[in-house]
Design an enzyme around this catalytic site. Structure first.
Site, short mmCIF file in Angstrom:
data_model
loop_
_atom_site.label_atom_id
_atom_site.label_comp_id
_atom_site.label_asym_id
_atom_site.label_seq_id
_atom_site.Cartn_x
_atom_site.Cartn_y
_atom_site.Cartn_z
N ASP A 173 0.79 -1.25 0.00
CA ASP A 173 0.00 0.00 0.00
C ASP A 173 0.82 1.29 0.00
O ASP A 173 0.44 2.26 0.68
CB ASP A 173 -0.95 0.00 1.20
CG ASP A 173 -1.96 -1.13 1.17
OD1 ASP A 173 -1.91 -1.94 0.23
OD2 ASP A 173 -2.77 -1.23 2.11
N LYS A 212 -6.62 -4.93 -3.22
CA LYS A 212 -7.28 -5.56 -2.06
C LYS A 212 -8.31 -4.59 -1.47
O LYS A 212 -8.04 -3.41 -1.31
CB LYS A 212 -6.23 -5.95 -1.03
CG LYS A 212 -5.43 -4.80 -0.44
CD LYS A 212 -4.27 -5.36 0.39
CE LYS A 212 -3.50 -4.33 1.16
NZ LYS A 212 -4.23 -3.56 2.15
N CYS A 223 -2.18 -2.35 7.81
CA CYS A 223 -2.12 -3.31 6.69
C CYS A 223 -0.90 -4.21 6.74
O CYS A 223 -0.97 -5.37 6.29
CB CYS A 223 -2.22 -2.55 5.37
SG CYS A 223 -3.86 -1.84 5.14
C1 C5J Z 1 -3.09 0.69 5.47
C2 C5J Z 1 -4.80 1.98 6.54
N1 C5J Z 1 -2.57 0.46 4.27
N2 C5J Z 1 -3.99 2.41 7.51
N3 C5J Z 1 -4.34 1.22 5.51
O1 C5J Z 1 -2.45 0.48 6.48
O2 C5J Z 1 -5.97 2.28 6.56
#
Ligand code: C5J
Length: 224
Positions: free
Chosen positions: A24, A129, A162
């Site tokens: 991400d 995802k 995540c």
């Molecule tokens: C991730 C989030 N990628 N913090 N998403 O950690 O909402």
């Protein structure tokens, strides 16, 4: 077998059965105007992970290891967005709404894509995802199994959300995970510290933790 100095003890891996996963590293989490900032976070906190990931990515590509990128986000029609996730935070501009980087956390929008510094190369799988975990509602497990992958080198954001969810999912599926301490980042320094501790505690309850330099030393030696 290459061996990396790590917590709680040495991490052994075979480059042929190990993948780098970059979780991400999207504009929506790292750049002003994205989902992370709309949630009230200081997005500059995540930038520390960019340079270490760039260096690791170059070394892993040079070693011909599998690289996987993930992106959190939703279909434009929001059909994969649970009501509970849409409602969380009571945001005036939330998931699916028009924001400064395009519709927030929506596939195909500018903000949803990976930052310029870490753009995937053709042939590197990109996993879209809908959740925090990279295995939930994706074909990641099939892609890894088809390539014979047994171990993951884990980087990305955010450490306690995540990254943690993915490491826990991977651990339960039998993968050995090494999390790079400087290749992951959190909006909250205290969560970064404790999130890393939680992974390696209790004999490596979810996996191993090491700075990227420890991996790079080993990769450089195994390439010569
Ligand atoms: C991730 C989030 N990628 N913090 N998403 O950690 O909402």
């Amino acid at each position: 077998m290459p061996t990396i100095s790590a917590e709680p003890y040495e991490f052994q891996f075979d480059p042929a059965t190990t993948a780098l996963i970059i979780i991400d590293m999207q504009r929506d989490f790292l750049e002003p105007g994205g989902f992370g900032e709309l949630l009230g976070n200081d997005v500059s906190q995540l930038r520390s992970a960019i340079a270490p990931i760039q260096t690791v990515l170059a070394a892993v590509r040079a070693a011909h290891m599998l690289v996987i990128h993930t992106r959190e986000g939703h279909r434009p029609d929001l059909s994969d967005l649970p009501d509970a996730k849409k409602a969380r935070g009571h945001l005036s501009c939330g998931i699916g709404d028009a924001g400064p980087l395009g519709r927030v956390l929506i596939r195909g929008e500018y903000g949803h894509d990976i930052i310029d510094e870490l753009q995937p190369l053709p042939g590197e799988p990109v996993i879209d995802k809908p959740g925090k975990g990279s295995f939930h509602a994706t074909d990641l497990h099939s892609i890894l199994a088809n390539r014979g992958i047994k171990s993951l080198i884990v980087t990305g954001v955010t450490t306690e959300v995540c990254v943690h969810t993915t490491v826990r999912e991977a651990n339960d599926r039998g993968y050995e995970c090494l999390v790079l301490s400087d290749g992951v980042a959190s909006y909250f320094p205290e969560f970064q510290a404790v999130g890393l501790k939680m992974i390696a505690a209790q004999g490596g309850i979810f996996g191993w933790v090491a700075p990227s330099a420890n991996l790079l030393t080993v990769l450089q030696h195994s390439l010569v």
